[in-house]
Design an enzyme around this catalytic site. Structure first.
Site, PDB file in Angstrom:
ATOM      1  N   GLU A 122     -65.400  27.567 -11.203  1.00  0.00           N
ATOM      2  CA  GLU A 122     -65.172  26.530 -12.215  1.00  0.00           C
ATOM      3  C   GLU A 122     -65.070  25.201 -11.481  1.00  0.00           C
ATOM      4  O   GLU A 122     -64.068  24.905 -10.856  1.00  0.00           O
ATOM      5  CB  GLU A 122     -63.890  26.838 -13.002  1.00  0.00           C
ATOM      6  CG  GLU A 122     -63.762  25.957 -14.233  1.00  0.00           C
ATOM      7  CD  GLU A 122     -62.392  26.061 -14.896  1.00  0.00           C
ATOM      8  OE1 GLU A 122     -61.441  26.546 -14.264  1.00  0.00           O
ATOM      9  OE2 GLU A 122     -62.282  25.619 -16.054  1.00  0.00           O
ATOM     10  N   HIS A 136     -58.110  19.932 -12.184  1.00  0.00           N
ATOM     11  CA  HIS A 136     -58.972  19.997 -10.986  1.00  0.00           C
ATOM     12  C   HIS A 136     -58.770  18.741 -10.129  1.00  0.00           C
ATOM     13  O   HIS A 136     -58.815  17.624 -10.663  1.00  0.00           O
ATOM     14  CB  HIS A 136     -60.452  20.092 -11.395  1.00  0.00           C
ATOM     15  CG  HIS A 136     -60.804  21.379 -12.063  1.00  0.00           C
ATOM     16  ND1 HIS A 136     -61.813  22.198 -11.606  1.00  0.00           N
ATOM     17  CD2 HIS A 136     -60.278  21.999 -13.146  1.00  0.00           C
ATOM     18  CE1 HIS A 136     -61.894  23.266 -12.391  1.00  0.00           C
ATOM     19  NE2 HIS A 136     -60.972  23.166 -13.335  1.00  0.00           N
ATOM     20  N   HIS A 211     -63.532  27.539 -22.126  1.00  0.00           N
ATOM     21  CA  HIS A 211     -62.318  27.163 -22.885  1.00  0.00           C
ATOM     22  C   HIS A 211     -62.546  25.956 -23.799  1.00  0.00           C
ATOM     23  O   HIS A 211     -61.962  24.904 -23.634  1.00  0.00           O
ATOM     24  CB  HIS A 211     -61.076  27.006 -22.009  1.00  0.00           C
ATOM     25  CG  HIS A 211     -61.180  26.090 -20.812  1.00  0.00           C
ATOM     26  ND1 HIS A 211     -61.644  24.806 -20.904  1.00  0.00           N
ATOM     27  CD2 HIS A 211     -60.846  26.284 -19.510  1.00  0.00           C
ATOM     28  CE1 HIS A 211     -61.575  24.248 -19.702  1.00  0.00           C
ATOM     29  NE2 HIS A 211     -61.114  25.112 -18.842  1.00  0.00           N
ATOM     30  N   ASN A 214     -60.465  22.549 -24.703  1.00  0.00           N
ATOM     31  CA  ASN A 214     -59.596  22.137 -23.594  1.00  0.00           C
ATOM     32  C   ASN A 214     -60.483  21.565 -22.475  1.00  0.00           C
ATOM     33  O   ASN A 214     -61.696  21.642 -22.557  1.00  0.00           O
ATOM     34  CB  ASN A 214     -58.761  23.319 -23.091  1.00  0.00           C
ATOM     35  CG  ASN A 214     -57.835  23.843 -24.170  1.00  0.00           C
ATOM     36  OD1 ASN A 214     -58.005  24.948 -24.672  1.00  0.00           O
ATOM     37  ND2 ASN A 214     -56.868  23.032 -24.552  1.00  0.00           N
ATOM     38  N   ARG A 222     -63.870  10.327 -33.110  1.00  0.00           N
ATOM     39  CA  ARG A 222     -63.778  11.425 -34.084  1.00  0.00           C
ATOM     40  C   ARG A 222     -65.069  12.239 -34.121  1.00  0.00           C
ATOM     41  O   ARG A 222     -65.058  13.449 -34.283  1.00  0.00           O
ATOM     42  CB  ARG A 222     -63.394  10.905 -35.469  1.00  0.00           C
ATOM     43  CG  ARG A 222     -64.486  10.093 -36.142  1.00  0.00           C
ATOM     44  CD  ARG A 222     -63.903   9.266 -37.279  1.00  0.00           C
ATOM     45  NE  ARG A 222     -64.906   8.631 -38.119  1.00  0.00           N
ATOM     46  CZ  ARG A 222     -65.707   7.642 -37.732  1.00  0.00           C
ATOM     47  NH1 ARG A 222     -65.662   7.185 -36.473  1.00  0.00           N
ATOM     48  NH2 ARG A 222     -66.575   7.104 -38.567  1.00  0.00           N
ATOM     49  N   HIS A 245     -50.522  27.390 -26.739  1.00  0.00           N
ATOM     50  CA  HIS A 245     -50.306  26.064 -26.152  1.00  0.00           C
ATOM     51  C   HIS A 245     -51.625  25.304 -26.026  1.00  0.00           C
ATOM     52  O   HIS A 245     -51.670  24.092 -26.214  1.00  0.00           O
ATOM     53  CB  HIS A 245     -49.679  26.185 -24.755  1.00  0.00           C
ATOM     54  CG  HIS A 245     -48.343  26.843 -24.769  1.00  0.00           C
ATOM     55  ND1 HIS A 245     -47.206  26.198 -25.204  1.00  0.00           N
ATOM     56  CD2 HIS A 245     -47.959  28.096 -24.431  1.00  0.00           C
ATOM     57  CE1 HIS A 245     -46.172  27.031 -25.124  1.00  0.00           C
ATOM     58  NE2 HIS A 245     -46.607  28.192 -24.655  1.00  0.00           N
ATOM     59  N   ASP A 269     -57.455  32.430 -18.629  1.00  0.00           N
ATOM     60  CA  ASP A 269     -57.281  31.304 -17.708  1.00  0.00           C
ATOM     61  C   ASP A 269     -55.920  31.467 -16.997  1.00  0.00           C
ATOM     62  O   ASP A 269     -55.262  30.490 -16.633  1.00  0.00           O
ATOM     63  CB  ASP A 269     -57.361  29.955 -18.443  1.00  0.00           C
ATOM     64  CG  ASP A 269     -57.631  28.781 -17.505  1.00  0.00           C
ATOM     65  OD1 ASP A 269     -58.011  29.022 -16.340  1.00  0.00           O
ATOM     66  OD2 ASP A 269     -57.436  27.624 -17.929  1.00  0.00           O
ATOM     67  N   GLY A 306     -53.919  25.825 -16.407  1.00  0.00           N
ATOM     68  CA  GLY A 306     -54.016  27.275 -16.526  1.00  0.00           C
ATOM     69  C   GLY A 306     -52.955  27.781 -17.485  1.00  0.00           C
ATOM     70  O   GLY A 306     -52.285  27.004 -18.177  1.00  0.00           O
TER      71      GLY A 306
HETATM   72 ZN   LIG Z   1     -60.651  24.759 -16.853  1.00  0.00          ZN
END
Ligand SMILES: [Zn+2]
Length: 368
Positions: A122, A136, A211, A214, A222, A245, A269, A306
């Site tokens: 990733e 990251h 994901h 996220n 918008r 979450h 994750d 994560g």
């Molecule tokens: Zn990620």
């Protein structure tokens, strides 16, 4: 008209319109509405195919991205992951230097355990922008270069099986074509790409959104924005982190409906804190903290870093948030990711399912 009468007429109208709609749409689009009596349904024992997790940064105190990683550590994590029903998974290494990546990848591939179905790389070819970059480290984000990938793939002895890349990273399209030609799956993630850039990445061979929802700035136009563009792209499957979450329930429900069950995959994750008590852990060697509420973030930071999620828990959460049955959700964590990778599922999971609490409890994992 009395308020009660007005409400009754309105709800009858909605019910009629809904049944007229559901009669016309394919079954895969229709979700099980909560049924009366569901709450009273008894706990039952179920047998499911072994789970498959495409994104695991660590588990049970072990950080796959820590250069001090050992074979014993990997095996400890594998055993703990298997107890959650996961019999195949991709250890995931986030953005890091070529040298750090190589050290960790070599340790992981040295462990000849069938549960390790390859490596998910990733980054580091992702957006350098705050928010999109997530946890990251910016210093190692870089342009996508086939030569850099080749060095990483050599260190991993050819076991990199999935790469998450931002389509707007310089050189991304050429790299995607190279990856696809060499049998590596390509996911889009940590991206601020435009719709055109996403379409080009898909044409080059990208097939998954990592994901979805996220790895994004917290404030977006918008529309259009990278989330809508990926949600509406039917050639992309999407993975979701359903720990309560990363995505609010209504967001997950809407996204799964947009992608359909056939294109939705659950990932954890998970990082080192998964299966552990609240406290300080590392993700790719960086310090992060698991709160008592189950949220993982760098100390004092708002970005999630994560999760501490288990895939069996993700299945229960998805059933709860989306109003889906266990039978509808379980394939999102087993056969679907397996098909995506082009591998069979392995082993069987014997579990108890309590539909009133959406609780899936793994009793035994066999034949993996
Ligand atoms: Zn990620």
């Amino acid at each position: 008209m009395a308020d009660e009468t007005r409400r009754a007429i309105l709800s009858a109208g909605v019910a009629t319109a809904f049944s007229a709609f559901t009669a016309r749409v394919p079954r895969a689009w229709v979700f099980s509405a909560p049924r009366e009596g569901d709450m009273a349904e008894a706990t039952r024992t179920v047998e499911l195919p072994g789970f498959v997790d495409l994104q695991v940064n660590g588990f049970a105190g072990v950080d796959f991205g820590d250069r001090a990683l050992t074979s014993e550590g990997v095996l400890h994590a594998v055993a703990a992951i298997e107890r959650t029903g996961v019999t195949r998974f991709l250890p995931t290494l986030i953005t890091s230097s070529l040298e750090a990546f190589s050290v960790c990848a070599k340790t992981i591939v040295r462990v000849a355990n069938p549960a390790i179905a390859g490596i998910h790389m990733e980054g580091p070819y992702i957006s350098p922008e705050d928010g999109f970059r997530g946890a990251h480290p910016r210093s190692f984000v870089r342009a996508a270069e086939v030569d850099d990938f080749r060095r990483r793939q050599d260190a991993a002895r050819g076991r990199i099986r999935l790469v998450t890349v931002a389509p707007e990273a310089p050189g991304a399209l050429r790299l995607i074509e190279h990856l696809v030609t060499s049998g590596v799956r390509v996911a889009i993630g940590h991206t601020a790409a435009t719709g055109v850039q996403i379409t080009e990445a898909v044409k080059a061979g990208a097939t998954l959104s990592t994901h979805l929802g996220n790895g994004c700035a917290s404030v977006l136009p918008r529309h259009p924005n990278p989330i809508w563009e990926q949600m509406g792209e039917d050639r992309l499957l999407a993975s979701f982190i359903v720990d309560g979450h990363h995505l609010p329930p209504a967001t997950l429900k809407s996204m799964v409906r947009a992608k359909t069950l056939a294109r939705s995959i659950l990932v954890t994750d998970a990082m080192a804190a998964a299966g552990m008590p609240p406290g300080r852990y590392t993700l790719g060697g960086q310090e992060v903290e698991l709160s008592a509420a189950g949220r993982v973030a760098a100390p004092g930071a708002s970005n999630l870093a994560g999760s501490a999620l288990r895939l069996d828990v993700a299945i229960g959460n998805t059933a709860r948030f989306c109003g889906l049955s266990l039978e509808e959700v379980a394939p999102m964590a087993s056969t679907r990711p397996a098909e995506y990778l082009g591998i069979p599922t392995a082993g069987r999971v014997l579990a108890s399912w309590d539909p009133s609490r959406f609780a899936l409890r793994v009793l035994r994992v066999s034949g993996s």
